[in-house]
Design a protein around this motif. Structure first.
Motif, PDB file in Angstrom:
ATOM      1  N   VAL A 131       2.187  24.702 -27.266  1.00  0.00           N
ATOM      2  CA  VAL A 131       0.908  24.946 -27.806  1.00  0.00           C
ATOM      3  C   VAL A 131       0.714  25.627 -29.196  1.00  0.00           C
ATOM      4  O   VAL A 131       0.048  25.001 -29.876  1.00  0.00           O
ATOM      5  CB  VAL A 131       0.569  26.447 -26.654  1.00  0.00           C
ATOM      6  CG1 VAL A 131      -0.666  26.937 -27.123  1.00  0.00           C
ATOM      7  CG2 VAL A 131       0.493  25.570 -25.107  1.00  0.00           C
ATOM      8  N   PHE A 132       1.877  26.177 -29.533  1.00  0.00           N
ATOM      9  CA  PHE A 132       1.848  26.905 -30.852  1.00  0.00           C
ATOM     10  C   PHE A 132       2.010  25.415 -31.750  1.00  0.00           C
ATOM     11  O   PHE A 132       0.929  25.347 -32.839  1.00  0.00           O
ATOM     12  CB  PHE A 132       3.091  27.341 -31.168  1.00  0.00           C
ATOM     13  CG  PHE A 132       3.128  28.068 -32.364  1.00  0.00           C
ATOM     14  CD1 PHE A 132       2.733  29.549 -32.573  1.00  0.00           C
ATOM     15  CD2 PHE A 132       3.491  27.616 -33.684  1.00  0.00           C
ATOM     16  CE1 PHE A 132       2.621  30.054 -33.632  1.00  0.00           C
ATOM     17  CE2 PHE A 132       3.391  28.249 -34.676  1.00  0.00           C
ATOM     18  CZ  PHE A 132       2.884  29.454 -35.047  1.00  0.00           C
ATOM     19  N   GLU A 133       2.877  24.336 -31.365  1.00  0.00           N
ATOM     20  CA  GLU A 133       2.824  23.300 -32.415  1.00  0.00           C
ATOM     21  C   GLU A 133       1.617  22.591 -32.407  1.00  0.00           C
ATOM     22  O   GLU A 133       1.130  21.877 -33.448  1.00  0.00           O
ATOM     23  CB  GLU A 133       3.931  22.494 -31.835  1.00  0.00           C
ATOM     24  CG  GLU A 133       5.297  22.788 -32.210  1.00  0.00           C
ATOM     25  CD  GLU A 133       6.449  22.299 -31.475  1.00  0.00           C
ATOM     26  OE1 GLU A 133       7.666  22.458 -31.868  1.00  0.00           O
ATOM     27  OE2 GLU A 133       6.263  21.359 -30.522  1.00  0.00           O
ATOM     28  N   ASN A 134       0.875  22.485 -31.460  1.00  0.00           N
ATOM     29  CA  ASN A 134      -0.486  21.731 -31.318  1.00  0.00           C
ATOM     30  C   ASN A 134      -1.440  22.364 -32.140  1.00  0.00           C
ATOM     31  O   ASN A 134      -2.051  21.380 -32.867  1.00  0.00           O
ATOM     32  CB  ASN A 134      -1.046  21.780 -29.762  1.00  0.00           C
ATOM     33  CG  ASN A 134      -0.664  20.681 -29.038  1.00  0.00           C
ATOM     34  OD1 ASN A 134      -1.539  19.539 -28.777  1.00  0.00           O
ATOM     35  ND2 ASN A 134       0.471  20.629 -28.332  1.00  0.00           N
ATOM     36  N   LEU A 135      -1.459  23.526 -32.369  1.00  0.00           N
ATOM     37  CA  LEU A 135      -2.383  24.429 -33.339  1.00  0.00           C
ATOM     38  C   LEU A 135      -2.054  24.074 -34.773  1.00  0.00           C
ATOM     39  O   LEU A 135      -2.849  23.839 -35.658  1.00  0.00           O
ATOM     40  CB  LEU A 135      -2.498  25.837 -32.971  1.00  0.00           C
ATOM     41  CG  LEU A 135      -3.071  26.226 -31.544  1.00  0.00           C
ATOM     42  CD1 LEU A 135      -3.079  27.703 -31.321  1.00  0.00           C
ATOM     43  CD2 LEU A 135      -4.619  25.686 -31.379  1.00  0.00           C
ATOM     44  N   GLU A 136      -0.577  24.392 -34.772  1.00  0.00           N
ATOM     45  CA  GLU A 136       0.124  23.879 -36.328  1.00  0.00           C
ATOM     46  C   GLU A 136      -0.415  22.598 -36.411  1.00  0.00           C
ATOM     47  O   GLU A 136      -0.769  22.236 -37.897  1.00  0.00           O
ATOM     48  CB  GLU A 136       1.452  23.975 -36.021  1.00  0.00           C
ATOM     49  CG  GLU A 136       2.325  23.963 -37.433  1.00  0.00           C
ATOM     50  CD  GLU A 136       3.814  24.212 -37.171  1.00  0.00           C
ATOM     51  OE1 GLU A 136       4.212  24.744 -36.242  1.00  0.00           O
ATOM     52  OE2 GLU A 136       4.350  24.054 -38.482  1.00  0.00           O
ATOM     53  N   LEU A 137      -0.253  21.403 -35.764  1.00  0.00           N
ATOM     54  CA  LEU A 137      -0.462  20.324 -36.134  1.00  0.00           C
ATOM     55  C   LEU A 137      -1.926  20.048 -36.595  1.00  0.00           C
ATOM     56  O   LEU A 137      -2.299  19.212 -37.671  1.00  0.00           O
ATOM     57  CB  LEU A 137      -0.309  19.221 -35.108  1.00  0.00           C
ATOM     58  CG  LEU A 137       1.362  18.891 -34.769  1.00  0.00           C
ATOM     59  CD1 LEU A 137       1.621  18.415 -33.446  1.00  0.00           C
ATOM     60  CD2 LEU A 137       1.830  18.128 -36.133  1.00  0.00           C
ATOM     61  N   ALA A 138      -2.890  20.583 -35.591  1.00  0.00           N
ATOM     62  CA  ALA A 138      -4.120  20.667 -35.999  1.00  0.00           C
ATOM     63  C   ALA A 138      -4.503  21.221 -37.345  1.00  0.00           C
ATOM     64  O   ALA A 138      -5.388  20.498 -38.043  1.00  0.00           O
ATOM     65  CB  ALA A 138      -5.245  21.150 -34.858  1.00  0.00           C
ATOM     66  N   GLY A 175       4.738  28.835 -26.480  1.00  0.00           N
ATOM     67  CA  GLY A 175       5.929  28.314 -26.480  1.00  0.00           C
ATOM     68  C   GLY A 175       6.076  27.115 -25.355  1.00  0.00           C
ATOM     69  O   GLY A 175       7.164  26.470 -25.213  1.00  0.00           O
ATOM     70  N   ARG A 176       4.936  27.073 -24.256  1.00  0.00           N
ATOM     71  CA  ARG A 176       5.020  26.209 -23.337  1.00  0.00           C
ATOM     72  C   ARG A 176       4.870  24.737 -24.051  1.00  0.00           C
ATOM     73  O   ARG A 176       3.950  24.655 -24.877  1.00  0.00           O
ATOM     74  CB  ARG A 176       4.034  26.538 -22.317  1.00  0.00           C
ATOM     75  CG  ARG A 176       4.436  27.713 -21.464  1.00  0.00           C
ATOM     76  CD  ARG A 176       3.617  27.581 -20.306  1.00  0.00           C
ATOM     77  NE  ARG A 176       4.094  26.860 -19.098  1.00  0.00           N
ATOM     78  CZ  ARG A 176       3.478  26.550 -18.055  1.00  0.00           C
ATOM     79  NH1 ARG A 176       2.319  26.712 -17.926  1.00  0.00           N
ATOM     80  NH2 ARG A 176       4.186  25.780 -17.032  1.00  0.00           N
ATOM     81  N   LEU A 177       5.121  23.940 -23.257  1.00  0.00           N
ATOM     82  CA  LEU A 177       4.629  22.362 -23.463  1.00  0.00           C
ATOM     83  C   LEU A 177       3.323  22.169 -23.204  1.00  0.00           C
ATOM     84  O   LEU A 177       2.804  22.631 -22.053  1.00  0.00           O
ATOM     85  CB  LEU A 177       5.436  21.398 -22.955  1.00  0.00           C
ATOM     86  CG  LEU A 177       7.177  21.119 -23.498  1.00  0.00           C
ATOM     87  CD1 LEU A 177       7.744  19.970 -22.581  1.00  0.00           C
ATOM     88  CD2 LEU A 177       7.011  20.909 -24.879  1.00  0.00           C
ATOM     89  N   ALA A 178       2.579  21.551 -23.951  1.00  0.00           N
ATOM     90  CA  ALA A 178       1.022  21.386 -23.655  1.00  0.00           C
ATOM     91  C   ALA A 178       1.009  20.656 -22.434  1.00  0.00           C
ATOM     92  O   ALA A 178      -0.155  20.852 -21.456  1.00  0.00           O
ATOM     93  CB  ALA A 178       0.368  20.730 -24.897  1.00  0.00           C
ATOM     94  N   GLY A 179       1.889  19.910 -22.128  1.00  0.00           N
ATOM     95  CA  GLY A 179       1.837  18.960 -20.848  1.00  0.00           C
ATOM     96  C   GLY A 179       1.800  19.728 -19.597  1.00  0.00           C
ATOM     97  O   GLY A 179       1.371  19.353 -18.596  1.00  0.00           O
ATOM     98  N   MET A 193      -7.565  23.805 -31.192  1.00  0.00           N
ATOM     99  CA  MET A 193      -7.240  22.857 -32.292  1.00  0.00           C
ATOM    100  C   MET A 193      -8.465  22.250 -33.288  1.00  0.00           C
ATOM    101  O   MET A 193      -8.345  22.440 -34.438  1.00  0.00           O
ATOM    102  CB  MET A 193      -6.834  21.547 -31.714  1.00  0.00           C
ATOM    103  CG  MET A 193      -5.318  21.794 -30.949  1.00  0.00           C
ATOM    104  SD  MET A 193      -4.845  20.609 -29.953  1.00  0.00           S
ATOM    105  CE  MET A 193      -4.605  19.326 -30.949  1.00  0.00           C
ATOM    106  N   LEU A 194      -9.619  22.542 -32.642  1.00  0.00           N
ATOM    107  CA  LEU A 194     -10.844  22.380 -33.416  1.00  0.00           C
ATOM    108  C   LEU A 194     -11.134  23.281 -34.386  1.00  0.00           C
ATOM    109  O   LEU A 194     -11.218  23.363 -35.441  1.00  0.00           O
ATOM    110  CB  LEU A 194     -11.928  22.138 -32.619  1.00  0.00           C
ATOM    111  CG  LEU A 194     -12.294  20.554 -31.610  1.00  0.00           C
ATOM    112  CD1 LEU A 194     -13.028  20.597 -30.761  1.00  0.00           C
ATOM    113  CD2 LEU A 194     -12.408  19.310 -32.926  1.00  0.00           C
ATOM    114  N   LEU A 195     -11.068  24.603 -33.678  1.00  0.00           N
ATOM    115  CA  LEU A 195     -11.144  25.744 -34.683  1.00  0.00           C
ATOM    116  C   LEU A 195     -10.168  25.893 -35.776  1.00  0.00           C
ATOM    117  O   LEU A 195     -10.462  26.458 -36.624  1.00  0.00           O
ATOM    118  CB  LEU A 195     -10.942  27.167 -33.727  1.00  0.00           C
ATOM    119  CG  LEU A 195     -12.057  27.235 -32.569  1.00  0.00           C
ATOM    120  CD1 LEU A 195     -11.515  28.290 -31.630  1.00  0.00           C
ATOM    121  CD2 LEU A 195     -13.289  27.432 -33.082  1.00  0.00           C
TER     122      LEU A 195
END
Ligand code: ADP
Ligand code: MG
Length: 281
Positions: A131-138, A175-179, A193-195
């Motif tokens: 989850v964290f990485e998804n926000l980081e990538l966004a 720290g969970r996988l988004a999947g 992610m949009l935010l």
């Protein structure tokens, strides 16, 4: 899809296909909202081979407003979002972002970069990242910042991610996988992610479709928190949800590509024309 001659469909990775000479140029920086309006649609018609998905649609949204859009299936709600994001080009009419940005002059990518974020119905998160990485990538998809996952985050960037985690109620799942998230949690992550890109205008198409009642409730709280900080356009079928996020704000009813009614939820629900459109289905 077979675009008609009068309607251009421009793909995101096909910049320049519109034959518009200005497509190669960067988007103008800074949307001018001195008149308090974030988006103006004026007389928009989208003609698909003689069928008008939008028919002389005129509508504007104030800065910081959360505008709910309702209307029966086929009313043109998604097409309206397609026009605002540059996915579909109107046959006639004008669409402006603030006072100064003519959306017809920009590609889809430039419109996104200018500050219009869109969430589609189906969540599109990176399932194999946390989850964290998804926000980081966004956040890093924003071209002003170095584009790799492994470049170090500044304290400020970490704070921004944590604030978003809190807002989207995923702090415990950072720290969970988004999947592994539930459908509702994935939807929140995508909003987060949009935010991270700090959009001025956020378009959400049926954000609570497929959510449990509890998830729907939490989404209404989330959107109420975003109100005022961002300008939002929310298309939704769930009327209880619409009532909860609209509050005393304006709801627009679309029908056959035009505005049928506009007012508070109470006003539009009491409008005989609106009742007929919904009963007549
Ligand atoms: P809503 O989101 O309100 O349900 P849409 O904007 O998806 O409505 O669709 C409005 C109307 O336009 C529908 O009748 C739909 O079938 C039609 N439509 C949407 N996209 C296209 C397209 N690319 N080609 C032809 N007709 C379309
Ligand atoms: Mg739709």
């Amino acid at each position: 899809m077979n675009p008609s001659q009068s309607t251009q469909i421009v793909d995101a990775c096909d910049e320049g296909a519109g034959g518009n000479a200005s497509y190669g140029r960067p988007a103008p920086s800074g949307v001018d909202t001195t008149h308090g309006v974030i988006v103006y649609l004026d007389g928009i018609t989208v003609d698909f081979d003689g069928f008008k998905a939008l028919n002389n649609l005129t509508l504007d949204i104030g800065v910081g407003e959360l505008r709910c859009i309702i209307g029966p299936n086929g009313a043109g709600k998604t097409t309206m979002m397609d026009v605002i994001t540059g996915k579909t080009r109107p046959t006639s009419g004008t669409a402006f972002f603030g006072q100064n940005i003519d959306l017809a002059m920009l590609s889809e990518a430039q419109i996104a970069h200018a500050g219009i974020g869109r969430k589609f119905q189906r969540p599109t998160v990176f399932e194999n990242h946390t989850v964290f990485e998804n926000l980081e990538l966004a956040m890093k998809a924003d071209k002003r910042i170095a584009p790799t996952l492994f470049s170090r985050l500044s304290g400020e960037q970490i704070d921004a991610i944590e604030a978003t985690l809190e807002l989207i109620r995923l702090k415990e799942s950072a720290g969970r996988l988004a999947g592994l998230l539930s459908h509702g949690q994935k939807q929140w992550l995508e909003i987060g992610m949009l935010l991270m890109q700090e959009p001025q205008l956020l378009l959400l198409d049926e954000p609570v479709a497929g959510m449990t009642d509890a998830e729907t409730e939490r989404t209404s709280e989330l959107l109420n928190e975003l109100k005022g900080r961002h300008s939002l356009m929310v298309v939704e079928h769930d009327m209880d949800f619409v009532a909860r996020i609209a509050g005393q704000g304006k709801v627009t009813v679309l029908h056959e590509g035009s505005v049928l009614a506009e007012g508070t939820m109470e006003q539009v629900q009491a409008d005989q024309r609106v009742v007929e459109v919904y009963l007549g289905r």
